[in-house]
Enzyme design. Structure first.
Site, mmCIF file in Angstrom:
data_model
loop_
_atom_site.group_PDB
_atom_site.id
_atom_site.type_symbol
_atom_site.label_atom_id
_atom_site.label_comp_id
_atom_site.label_asym_id
_atom_site.label_seq_id
_atom_site.Cartn_x
_atom_site.Cartn_y
_atom_site.Cartn_z
ATOM 1 N N GLU A 24 16.326 -20.429 21.470
ATOM 2 C CA GLU A 24 16.786 -19.252 20.719
ATOM 3 C C GLU A 24 17.558 -18.321 21.632
ATOM 4 O O GLU A 24 17.219 -18.185 22.812
ATOM 5 C CB GLU A 24 15.575 -18.486 20.173
ATOM 6 C CG GLU A 24 14.742 -19.280 19.203
ATOM 7 C CD GLU A 24 13.636 -18.409 18.614
ATOM 8 O OE1 GLU A 24 13.924 -17.727 17.623
ATOM 9 O OE2 GLU A 24 12.529 -18.393 19.158
ATOM 10 N N LYS A 81 12.722 -27.514 6.743
ATOM 11 C CA LYS A 81 14.162 -27.565 7.059
ATOM 12 C C LYS A 81 14.736 -28.902 6.615
ATOM 13 O O LYS A 81 14.147 -29.954 6.857
ATOM 14 C CB LYS A 81 14.381 -27.358 8.566
ATOM 15 C CG LYS A 81 14.093 -25.919 9.011
ATOM 16 C CD LYS A 81 14.464 -25.689 10.450
ATOM 17 C CE LYS A 81 13.978 -24.332 10.926
ATOM 18 N NZ LYS A 81 14.978 -23.284 10.939
ATOM 19 N N ASP A 135 3.226 -19.530 19.721
ATOM 20 C CA ASP A 135 4.198 -19.162 18.688
ATOM 21 C C ASP A 135 5.034 -20.368 18.232
ATOM 22 O O ASP A 135 5.400 -20.463 17.067
ATOM 23 C CB ASP A 135 5.129 -18.066 19.252
ATOM 24 C CG ASP A 135 6.037 -17.457 18.193
ATOM 25 O OD1 ASP A 135 5.552 -17.209 17.073
ATOM 26 O OD2 ASP A 135 7.230 -17.221 18.484
ATOM 27 N N LYS A 177 12.921 -18.104 24.390
ATOM 28 C CA LYS A 177 13.707 -16.985 23.848
ATOM 29 C C LYS A 177 14.744 -16.590 24.877
ATOM 30 O O LYS A 177 14.563 -16.811 26.069
ATOM 31 C CB LYS A 177 12.795 -15.806 23.541
ATOM 32 C CG LYS A 177 11.735 -16.149 22.498
ATOM 33 C CD LYS A 177 11.630 -15.078 21.450
ATOM 34 C CE LYS A 177 10.652 -15.451 20.355
ATOM 35 N NZ LYS A 177 11.282 -15.865 19.116
ATOM 36 N N ARG A 219 0.822 -1.216 0.000
ATOM 37 C CA ARG A 219 0.000 0.000 0.000
ATOM 38 C C ARG A 219 0.854 1.264 0.000
ATOM 39 O O ARG A 219 0.521 2.257 -0.612
ATOM 40 C CB ARG A 219 -0.893 -0.039 1.239
ATOM 41 C CG ARG A 219 -1.829 1.130 1.337
ATOM 42 C CD ARG A 219 -2.870 0.936 2.402
ATOM 43 N NE ARG A 219 -2.276 0.569 3.682
ATOM 44 C CZ ARG A 219 -2.839 0.836 4.855
ATOM 45 N NH1 ARG A 219 -3.988 1.468 4.898
ATOM 46 N NH2 ARG A 219 -2.277 0.474 5.975
ATOM 47 N N ASP A 237 -4.831 -1.152 -1.519
ATOM 48 C CA ASP A 237 -5.177 -0.977 -0.116
ATOM 49 C C ASP A 237 -6.030 -2.199 0.245
ATOM 50 O O ASP A 237 -7.140 -2.350 -0.275
ATOM 51 C CB ASP A 237 -5.975 0.328 0.048
ATOM 52 C CG ASP A 237 -6.341 0.578 1.502
ATOM 53 O OD1 ASP A 237 -6.292 -0.387 2.293
ATOM 54 O OD2 ASP A 237 -6.675 1.725 1.829
ATOM 55 N N LEU A 238 -5.500 -3.053 1.099
ATOM 56 C CA LEU A 238 -6.191 -4.324 1.346
ATOM 57 C C LEU A 238 -7.556 -4.117 1.999
ATOM 58 O O LEU A 238 -8.397 -5.004 1.980
ATOM 59 C CB LEU A 238 -5.323 -5.250 2.210
ATOM 60 C CG LEU A 238 -4.007 -5.675 1.539
ATOM 61 C CD1 LEU A 238 -3.172 -6.523 2.485
ATOM 62 C CD2 LEU A 238 -4.270 -6.446 0.244
ATOM 63 N N HIS A 267 5.460 -25.589 15.470
ATOM 64 C CA HIS A 267 6.751 -26.210 15.177
ATOM 65 C C HIS A 267 7.034 -27.437 16.050
ATOM 66 O O HIS A 267 7.423 -28.490 15.559
ATOM 67 C CB HIS A 267 7.901 -25.213 15.374
ATOM 68 C CG HIS A 267 7.742 -23.937 14.599
ATOM 69 N ND1 HIS A 267 7.202 -23.893 13.342
ATOM 70 C CD2 HIS A 267 8.063 -22.650 14.901
ATOM 71 C CE1 HIS A 267 7.191 -22.639 12.912
ATOM 72 N NE2 HIS A 267 7.705 -21.865 13.843
HETATM 73 C C1 BG6 Z 1 8.826 -18.385 14.066
HETATM 74 C C2 BG6 Z 1 8.456 -17.731 15.359
HETATM 75 O O1 BG6 Z 1 7.768 -19.179 13.610
HETATM 76 O O2 BG6 Z 1 9.982 -19.199 14.254
HETATM 77 C C3 BG6 Z 1 9.627 -16.903 15.889
HETATM 78 O O3 BG6 Z 1 7.325 -16.888 15.169
HETATM 79 C C4 BG6 Z 1 10.879 -17.746 15.972
HETATM 80 O O4 BG6 Z 1 9.316 -16.349 17.162
HETATM 81 C C5 BG6 Z 1 11.133 -18.474 14.657
HETATM 82 O O5 BG6 Z 1 11.959 -16.881 16.261
HETATM 83 C C6 BG6 Z 1 12.270 -19.465 14.804
HETATM 84 O O6 BG6 Z 1 12.599 -19.988 13.549
HETATM 85 P P1 BG6 Z 1 14.083 -20.456 13.219
HETATM 86 O O7 BG6 Z 1 13.979 -21.017 11.842
HETATM 87 O O8 BG6 Z 1 14.952 -19.229 13.300
HETATM 88 O O9 BG6 Z 1 14.467 -21.458 14.258
#
Ligand code: BG6
Length: 487
Positions: free
Chosen positions: A213, A179, A232, A337, A48, A91-92, A237
């Protein structure tokens, strides 16, 4: 190899963070490699706040180029990549703007891919607007996570999108499935007769799956504070990894065979009862600390985060799978994190020998173990006991290593590159089917509800550590510990 599957890749959220860091660099890699994308394939960015194509290409040059691997960057490939890119200003919030998109792409050859790299609140309006201008045929739609906030909101999105696109047109992305090492896990399990007979309760004592992380919430404080680690990382994952580790051998690698088996695992997860949550689930939040010599602030002081936030940045869970293969085997899942290291790995702890003719040292921990390191430095390491050289029968833990970057020196592909190519070529196996997603939400939701109802704050942990002590105590109750605690 030259592919002739022509395509139009429409990127909603064309100037967003994901487009900048992941999607456009991945498309460039595929372009640069040659033969992976049809020459006629076009990328049509939608945004946009950009005036026209010239301005968009300038933005791509400034913002996307730094995220492209230097190894792959040659100027002529970059120039021909830019030549693939078109731009449409929309503009969505205004469905009438979609006629411009229709006019721009309706005569282009091949399949249309609509990639929704936008917030989930825009998924349904975008689908409606696409349908209103007749763009939902000969099309695939890619939905980024998070897809909803809970089962109800995810169902609402899936229902609405499902009225416009058939399930086989919908690609729900979970980049962990793209991956390389996750693919390798399938190869290891189903390509070798060696592991499969041992891959069960009789031989496996426990399994750990960690995604740790070092990064904090970066510029996403606002989003993250309304989300938390369970939504998240765990709902998607970690549960996807778990289902690949635990699934039965599929009869083929076609998309529904693999997804059917993963679904069976998700449906067999033992529900966590509210009263036992304290014993099998740990939630934490980082305070200030030091990571690799650099002081980092507490979560509650990050930009966009409420100072009294009770959002979790760390989760550890004990999970059980109620089926014949896995009954009674604890699966310990963990993510967080601002932890001490960036590492994603799966640890399979096999049972010790039933009787040690070689003395007590043959019962020691640290052997009988398979560690599948997903990142960084993808390796598969099998720990065994061996005799130490010299007099006497003294045993030591040794390991057999398969380091993929040494064995296969090239050809590694980033997750997004693989997944985008799969969408363009119509391969659904690595995308999450609706029933899988529902099963994952259904299992996660009671934990979320209980945490919310209890009003207990998450347990604090210092940034740069491995999370709250309670996560270690949970494993100690089962006579085990996290892998790094042994070293
Ligand atoms: C995302 C999350 O799906 O995966 C992030 O929303 C996270 O919070 C990320 O940092 C981690 O992915 P990767 O590939 O860096 O391990």
């Amino acid at each position: 190899m030259q592919t002739d599957s022509s395509f139009t890749f429409v990127l909603f959220g064309g100037t967003g963070d994901l487009s900048m860091r992941k999607i456009l660099p991945a498309l460039f890699e595929a372009h640069r490699a040659g033969g992976m994308l049809a020459d006629s394939g076009k990328i049509v960015a939608v945004a946009r706040h950009v005036a026209d194509r010239g301005e968009y290409l300038q933005w791509v040059d400034e913002h996307v180029k730094p995220h492209v691997s230097k190894k792959g960057l040659d100027e002529s490939a970059w120039a021909s990549f830019l030549a693939r890119i078109e731009f449409v200003k929309i503009d969505l919030g205004k469905p009438e703007d979609f006629t411009q998109l229709r006019d721009a792409i309706q005569d282009l050859p091949g399949i249309r891919v609509f990639y929704l790299a936008t917030g989930p609140s825009l998924f349904v309006p975008i689908c409606h607007a696409l349908a209103a201008v007749g763009l939902n045929t000969n099309a695939r739609i890619v939905l980024e996570k998070p897809l909803g906030y809970d089962l109800k909101s995810s169902n609402a999105i899936n229902d609405a999108v499902g009225e416009i696109f058939a399930e086989e047109q919908i690609y729900r992305i979970d980049h962990y499935l793209g991956k390389e090492p996750v693919q390798n896990l399938l190869a290891l399990r189903f390509g070798n007769a060696l592991f499969e007979p041992l891959w069960r309760r009789e031989w496996v004592e426990s399994i750990q799956i960690t995604i740790a992380e070092e990064l904090g919430v970066e510029a996403r404080g606002d989003f993250y504070d309304n989300t938390g680690a369970l939504r998240d990382m765990v709902q998607n994952h970690l549960l996807q990894l778990l289902s690949i580790v635990a699934m039965e051998p599929p009869h083929s690698m076609d998309s529904d065979s693999v997804r059917d088996e993963k679904l069976r695992v998700l449906r067999a997860l033992k529900p966590i009862e509210p009263l036992e949550i304290g014993k099998v689930a740990v939630r934490g939040q980082y305070h200030s600390g030091v990571i690799r010599g650099t002081a980092v602030p507490a979560y509650a002081t990050e930009h966009g985060v409420k100072p009294d936030s009770s959002t979790e940045t760390f989760v550890a869970l004990k999970v059980e799978i109620e089926n014949w293969r896995w009954a009674g085997v604890p699966f310990f899942l963990r993510t967080g994190k601002r932890l001490a290291d960036r590492v994603a790995e799966i640890v399979v702890n096999f049972r010790p020998v039933p009787h040690s003719a070689l003395g007590a040292s043959a019962l020691r921990a640290g052997a009988n173990r398979l560690v599948i390191r997903l990142q960084p430095n993808e390796t598969i390491r099998l720990y065994c006991l061996a005799k130490q050289p010299g007099e006497g029968m003294n045993l030591a833990s040794v390991h057999l290593d398969l380091a993929f970057d040494q064995f296969f020196r090239e050809g590694q592909m980033e997750a997004y590159q693989r997944l985008l190519l799969d969408v363009i070529h119509g391969r659904l196996a690595l995308f999450v089917r609706r029933d899988e997603q529902e099963a994952a939400w259904r299992w996660v939701e009671p934990i979320l509800n209980e945490w919310q109802a209890s009003h207990k704050p998450p347990k604090p942990y210092a940034a740069g550590t491995w999370g709250p002590a309670a996560a270690s105590a949970m494993l100690a109750q089962h006579g085990t510990c996290w892998l790094e605690e042994e070293n």
